[in-house]
Design an enzyme around this catalytic site. Structure first.
Site, PDB file in Angstrom:
ATOM      1  N   HIS A 109     -25.102  24.558  -8.198  1.00  0.00           N
ATOM      2  CA  HIS A 109     -25.226  24.875  -6.629  1.00  0.00           C
ATOM      3  C   HIS A 109     -25.723  26.443  -6.333  1.00  0.00           C
ATOM      4  O   HIS A 109     -25.322  27.013  -5.252  1.00  0.00           O
ATOM      5  CB  HIS A 109     -24.046  24.575  -5.980  1.00  0.00           C
ATOM      6  CG  HIS A 109     -23.657  23.267  -5.960  1.00  0.00           C
ATOM      7  ND1 HIS A 109     -24.386  22.214  -6.112  1.00  0.00           N
ATOM      8  CD2 HIS A 109     -22.219  22.833  -6.044  1.00  0.00           C
ATOM      9  CE1 HIS A 109     -23.657  20.987  -6.151  1.00  0.00           C
ATOM     10  NE2 HIS A 109     -22.301  21.217  -6.015  1.00  0.00           N
ATOM     11  N   HIS A 178     -23.201  19.405   1.212  1.00  0.00           N
ATOM     12  CA  HIS A 178     -22.142  19.294   0.527  1.00  0.00           C
ATOM     13  C   HIS A 178     -20.877  18.831   1.254  1.00  0.00           C
ATOM     14  O   HIS A 178     -19.685  19.237   0.938  1.00  0.00           O
ATOM     15  CB  HIS A 178     -21.482  20.495  -0.715  1.00  0.00           C
ATOM     16  CG  HIS A 178     -21.197  19.740  -1.687  1.00  0.00           C
ATOM     17  ND1 HIS A 178     -20.022  18.969  -1.858  1.00  0.00           N
ATOM     18  CD2 HIS A 178     -21.480  20.187  -3.166  1.00  0.00           C
ATOM     19  CE1 HIS A 178     -19.722  18.923  -2.999  1.00  0.00           C
ATOM     20  NE2 HIS A 178     -20.528  19.600  -3.919  1.00  0.00           N
ATOM     21  N   GLU A 309     -24.406  13.365  -1.762  1.00  0.00           N
ATOM     22  CA  GLU A 309     -25.256  14.448  -1.757  1.00  0.00           C
ATOM     23  C   GLU A 309     -26.566  13.980  -2.298  1.00  0.00           C
ATOM     24  O   GLU A 309     -26.994  13.814  -3.237  1.00  0.00           O
ATOM     25  CB  GLU A 309     -24.834  15.763  -2.743  1.00  0.00           C
ATOM     26  CG  GLU A 309     -23.348  16.036  -2.360  1.00  0.00           C
ATOM     27  CD  GLU A 309     -22.647  16.682  -3.617  1.00  0.00           C
ATOM     28  OE1 GLU A 309     -23.491  17.819  -4.127  1.00  0.00           O
ATOM     29  OE2 GLU A 309     -21.860  16.143  -4.400  1.00  0.00           O
TER      30      GLU A 309
END
Length: 344
Positions: A109, A178, A309
């Site tokens: 991420h 997210h 996601e």
């Protein structure tokens, strides 16, 4: 009609520059959403049940402090590259790039300080808010100055999230939000009574560090076949699964398409996910452990939320047969995901 309000939410700690964090409240007849200029975080998303009662269906915190401390990316926009890059390494035009390792042997991420941990510049729109930031060349190890715009717009029951980016050098990019959802209302104990379907004929098997092996596997005859709705708790039991944290491969194309649907029979709430992205990571909150104090002093145990996601496939920068994840100078990255809330 959508109304948009902005208000102060807090200040960044002095060691983080001390900037002001604002909250933007988007409200229609059927949905109310609150979004921060810090990390483009969705902190609240209230939607009606079949009796017309509103409940907040996303996990998060009451104060800025919760979001500035370590947490599992609740509600945030993550990047430059969502999901995992194997060993935090990739090669572009003969040059190797090394990223920060923040997930075992991998980069996750965006690294140590990704897009979720920075202040964005907001601009109020008639029915939403647009956030901008410049990610400088070399930030978290990524090449090129990257201009990024994230736009949230609310129209009736539909929240649209649009991501745009331009770069000065070739760079991988894959952006997602997210948010962790529980259609029974945040703070509910689990999501086992939710019914889920995902429009995907294949998924990506992963190694023990959650990096795709490279195989694109058919869902047919496996626990990953979610093309017809399944009740989550019973399905996990039936296939002896500890939970999902996998990319489902969507039909390719630039057009909007329905890719997932979740239904919560006790409240009647439904959520549809539509997107232009090539993949969707279905995650069932396997790493939640009840240690975080969330909104209204709620605790969030394992499987108390799910994430859907929309993004490119994990580790695509190291797997040439995966969908292209590279953005070149002169091109525009442009993807949209729509979340549609209803009752049944």
């Amino acid at each position: 009609m959508t109304t948009v309000r902005r208000e102060a939410f807090g200040r960044m700690p002095p060691e983080e520059g001390g900037g002001e964090v604002e909250k933007f409240v988007l409200q229609s007849d059927s949905v109310r959403v609150e979004i921060l200029s810090f990390g483009c975080i969705i902190t609240t998303l209230e939607t009606k049940d079949r009796d017309g009662q509103f409940s907040d269906v996303v996990l998060g915190f009451d104060t800025l402090e919760g979001y500035t401390r370590k947490h599992p990316f609740f509600g945030a926009v993550v990047g430059r590259v969502a999901n995992r890059i194997a060993n935090g390494r990739f090669t572009l035009d003969g040059k190797e790039y090394q990223l920060f390792l923040n997930n075992g042997p991998n980069s996750l991420h965006g690294g140590a300080k990704g897009f979720d941990k920075v202040l964005w510049s907001p601009q109020v729109l008639p029915n939403g808010v647009r956030f901008f930031r410049l990610s400088p060349d070399g930030e978290e190890g990524y090449p090129g100055d990257l201009k990024v715009w994230v736009t949230y717009t609310l129209t009736g029951r539909e929240l649209a999230i649009n991501y745009q980016a331009q770069t000065s050098q070739t760079t991988p990019i894959s952006l997602t939000n997210h948010a962790y959802f529980n259609l029974a209302g945040q703070g509910s104990h689990d999501v086992y009574d939710h019914e889920i379907s995902i429009e995907a004929d294949s998924y990506l098997p992963v190694d023990d560090t959650k990096i795709p092996t490279g195989e694109v596997a058919a869902v047919q005859g496996t626990g990953f076949d979610l093309r017809q709705p399944v009740e989550l708790g019973k399905h996990l039991q039936k296939f002896h699964l500890d939970g999902f944290d996998h990319n489902f491969c969507l039909h390719q194309g630039q057009d909007r398409r329905l890719v997932a649907r979740v239904f919560h029979p006790p409240t009647g709430r439904t959520m549809e996910v539509h997107t232009t992205q090539p993949g969707i990571q279905f995650y069932t909150g396997n790493n939640l452990d009840g240690s975080l104090k969330g909104k209204g002093a709620a605790t969030y145990p394992k499987h108390s939320a799910f994430c859907l996601e929309t993004q490119n496939w994990p580790d695509a920068v190291n797997k040439p047969h995966f969908p292209n994840v590279l953005l070149h100078p002169g091109e525009e990255y442009n993807h949209t995901t729509w979340l549609v809330f209803n009752t049944a």
